[in-house]
Motif scaffolding. Structure first.
Motif, PDB file in Angstrom:
ATOM      1  N   PRO A 144       0.853  -1.198   0.000  1.00  0.00           N
ATOM      2  CA  PRO A 144       0.000   0.000   0.000  1.00  0.00           C
ATOM      3  C   PRO A 144       0.895   1.256   0.000  1.00  0.00           C
ATOM      4  O   PRO A 144       1.051   1.932   1.018  1.00  0.00           O
ATOM      5  CB  PRO A 144      -0.799  -0.138   1.295  1.00  0.00           C
ATOM      6  N   ALA A 145       1.507   1.543  -1.131  1.00  0.00           N
ATOM      7  CA  ALA A 145       2.506   2.612  -1.224  1.00  0.00           C
ATOM      8  C   ALA A 145       1.980   3.972  -0.771  1.00  0.00           C
ATOM      9  O   ALA A 145       2.705   4.747  -0.144  1.00  0.00           O
ATOM     10  CB  ALA A 145       3.028   2.702  -2.651  1.00  0.00           C
ATOM     11  N   PHE A 146       0.738   4.265  -1.049  1.00  0.00           N
ATOM     12  CA  PHE A 146       0.202   5.568  -0.652  1.00  0.00           C
ATOM     13  C   PHE A 146       0.021   5.671   0.856  1.00  0.00           C
ATOM     14  O   PHE A 146       0.123   6.751   1.417  1.00  0.00           O
ATOM     15  CB  PHE A 146      -1.092   5.878  -1.400  1.00  0.00           C
ATOM     16  N   VAL A 147      -0.209   4.542   1.525  1.00  0.00           N
ATOM     17  CA  VAL A 147      -0.275   4.544   2.989  1.00  0.00           C
ATOM     18  C   VAL A 147       1.097   4.917   3.548  1.00  0.00           C
ATOM     19  O   VAL A 147       1.215   5.759   4.437  1.00  0.00           O
ATOM     20  CB  VAL A 147      -0.733   3.169   3.537  1.00  0.00           C
ATOM     21  N   PHE A 148       2.132   4.300   3.002  1.00  0.00           N
ATOM     22  CA  PHE A 148       3.489   4.604   3.441  1.00  0.00           C
ATOM     23  C   PHE A 148       3.833   6.063   3.183  1.00  0.00           C
ATOM     24  O   PHE A 148       4.352   6.759   4.057  1.00  0.00           O
ATOM     25  CB  PHE A 148       4.483   3.672   2.747  1.00  0.00           C
ATOM     26  N   LEU A 149       3.525   6.569   2.005  1.00  0.00           N
ATOM     27  CA  LEU A 149       3.814   7.960   1.673  1.00  0.00           C
ATOM     28  C   LEU A 149       3.061   8.917   2.604  1.00  0.00           C
ATOM     29  O   LEU A 149       3.624   9.898   3.083  1.00  0.00           O
ATOM     30  CB  LEU A 149       3.467   8.253   0.214  1.00  0.00           C
TER      31      LEU A 149
END
Length: 170
Positions: A144-149
């Protein structure tokens, strides 16, 4: 030792911290396979990754840094070398926590804290605010790349999350 006190350092006192490194290198997968290869990085004589470029654009000295995925601790060493006031390392793999913590202890990196956690759980609520969020070589591990960002944005106004070249978002 009673006569000379702290002026006398025994050979075992000098070597024992480094025996943990050689022990771990025989049992764990290091990027650089032997002590002679990794020592220049741990000592700050060589830099792993574009930390010098980062430091040129965003001086690290005196700053608090949260680092994601320290792996062997070679990039952590660069942050320490450039004078980071504190470095909080977030790492999910037990072997990498062990490698980085061992290097920090062996080389006396004051202000380095290694925490075992999934980087998707790291946000300001849990870890506080930092001058820099440093996430080199881990972003592509994020499902979930956007969660990390979004979590990175809660941790700092200055974020660098590319492997190379350095990209600083603020």
């Amino acid at each position: 030792k009673r006569v000379l006190g702290v002026r006398l350092i025994l050979l075992t006192e000098l070597l024992l911290p480094f025996t943990r490194l050689t022990f771990l290198q025989e049992r764990l997968d290091y990027y650089l396979k032997d002590l002679e290869e990794i020592l220049p990085y741990y000592l700050g004589e060589k830099l792993f990754g574009p930390i010098d470029e980062l430091n040129a654009r965003f001086p690290i000295a005196g700053r608090s840094v949260i680092e994601f995925g320290p792996f062997d601790g070679a990039q952590t060493a660069g942050l320490v070398h450039f004078g980071a006031r504190s470095v909080t390392c977030i790492e999910a793999r037990a072997e990498n926590v062990t490698k980085t913590q061992t290097a920090a202890e062996a080389f006396g990196w004051t202000g380095v804290r290694v925490v075992m956690d999934d980087f998707h759980n790291a946000d300001a609520t849990k870890y506080g605010w930092f001058d820099l969020a440093f996430a080199h070589g881990v972003y592509y591990h994020s499902i979930p790349a956007f969660v990390f960002l979004e979590n990175l944005r809660t941790l700092s106004d200055a974020i660098t999350c590319h492997r190379s070249p350095v990209r600083l978002f603020s």
